[in-house]
Design an enzyme around this catalytic site. Structure first.
Site, mmCIF file in Angstrom:
data_model
loop_
_atom_site.group_PDB
_atom_site.id
_atom_site.type_symbol
_atom_site.label_atom_id
_atom_site.label_comp_id
_atom_site.label_asym_id
_atom_site.label_seq_id
_atom_site.Cartn_x
_atom_site.Cartn_y
_atom_site.Cartn_z
ATOM 1 N N ASP A 117 0.492 -4.669 11.387
ATOM 2 C CA ASP A 117 0.563 -3.253 11.072
ATOM 3 C C ASP A 117 1.860 -2.678 11.646
ATOM 4 O O ASP A 117 2.025 -2.611 12.864
ATOM 5 C CB ASP A 117 -0.665 -2.564 11.681
ATOM 6 N N GLY A 128 -0.296 3.329 0.724
ATOM 7 C CA GLY A 128 0.222 2.128 1.366
ATOM 8 C C GLY A 128 0.875 2.393 2.704
ATOM 9 O O GLY A 128 0.361 3.150 3.535
ATOM 10 N N VAL A 129 2.027 1.756 2.921
ATOM 11 C CA VAL A 129 2.767 1.884 4.180
ATOM 12 C C VAL A 129 3.121 3.346 4.455
ATOM 13 O O VAL A 129 2.975 3.832 5.581
ATOM 14 C CB VAL A 129 4.059 1.028 4.136
ATOM 15 N N ASP A 130 3.557 4.055 3.438
ATOM 16 C CA ASP A 130 3.959 5.448 3.577
ATOM 17 C C ASP A 130 2.812 6.289 4.133
ATOM 18 O O ASP A 130 2.975 7.027 5.113
ATOM 19 C CB ASP A 130 4.411 5.972 2.208
ATOM 20 N N SER A 189 9.111 -1.567 -1.838
ATOM 21 C CA SER A 189 8.968 -1.518 -3.304
ATOM 22 C C SER A 189 8.029 -2.565 -3.899
ATOM 23 O O SER A 189 7.892 -2.628 -5.111
ATOM 24 C CB SER A 189 10.331 -1.599 -4.015
ATOM 25 N N THR A 190 7.383 -3.390 -3.083
ATOM 26 C CA THR A 190 6.556 -4.462 -3.638
ATOM 27 C C THR A 190 5.099 -4.063 -3.856
ATOM 28 O O THR A 190 4.338 -4.833 -4.422
ATOM 29 C CB THR A 190 6.593 -5.722 -2.746
#
Length: 180
Positions: free
Chosen positions: A16, A38-40, A123-124
């Site tokens: 994480d 997601g990550v954002d 971007s994945t």
């Protein structure tokens, strides 16, 4: 195994990104910089409401560029928000934009004296960039930047799952291809 000396400054971890105690973590942001999935979303949630307040003052960020903010409630004192491209088949300049968001992030880290930096796989996720190609672009961009700069001293690729971590380790070990 690659003999590239920059490999000594690059590491791959699975975990994480919001838990890493590094100088800055990179957020795979959208152009608004106001959070998302997601990550954002995870970074905004972990950093607390002051991150959103600061992001509002930045008035967004174009694709391929990056902006820096405080880290607030994160272990990392800074967040670098990099806006990667949405994949549209590969013929719309996506590779150059993805490469640029890595280089822009590294440049900001260098300018702010940040010694350790952690990237997610930009971007994945929902942006749909093919994972193998995105991995090659990311590692190549970081290697080229590190050859010319002392800071950051260490770059970590923080992969959410073990398959991503294996992909990044394999690309790092292979020596990759020079895209520049």
């Amino acid at each position: 195994m690659s003999s590239d000396p920059t490999n000594d400054r690059i590491r791959v971890v699975q975990g994480d990104i919001t838990s890493l105690a590094v100088g800055a973590i990179v957020n795979a942001a959208n152009e608004t910089l106001l959070g998302g999935g997601g990550v954002d979303g995870a970074i905004h949630k972990a950093a607390g409401p002051k991150l959103m307040e600061e992001c509002r003052t930045l008035e967004g960020c174009p694709t391929g560029q990056a902006r820096i903010t405080g880290g607030y409630d994160l272990p990392a004192p800074h967040v670098i928000h990099a806006v990667g491209p949405r994949y549209q088949g590969g013929s719309s300049g996506e590779a150059a934009l993805l490469r640029s968001c890595y280089l822009e992030s590294l440049t900001l880290a260098n300018q702010h004296g940040i010694e350790t930096l952690a990237f997610p796989c930009i971007s994945t996720g929902i942006f749909g960039y093919p994972k193998d190609e995105a991995c090659a672009i990311a590692i190549d961009a970081v290697r080229i930047f590190l050859r010319a700069h002392e800071l950051p001293r260490e770059v970590t690729f923080c992969c959410f799952d073990e398959d991503e971590a294996k992909r990044y380790r394999a690309e790092l070990d292979s020596g990759g291809i020079e895209l520049a």
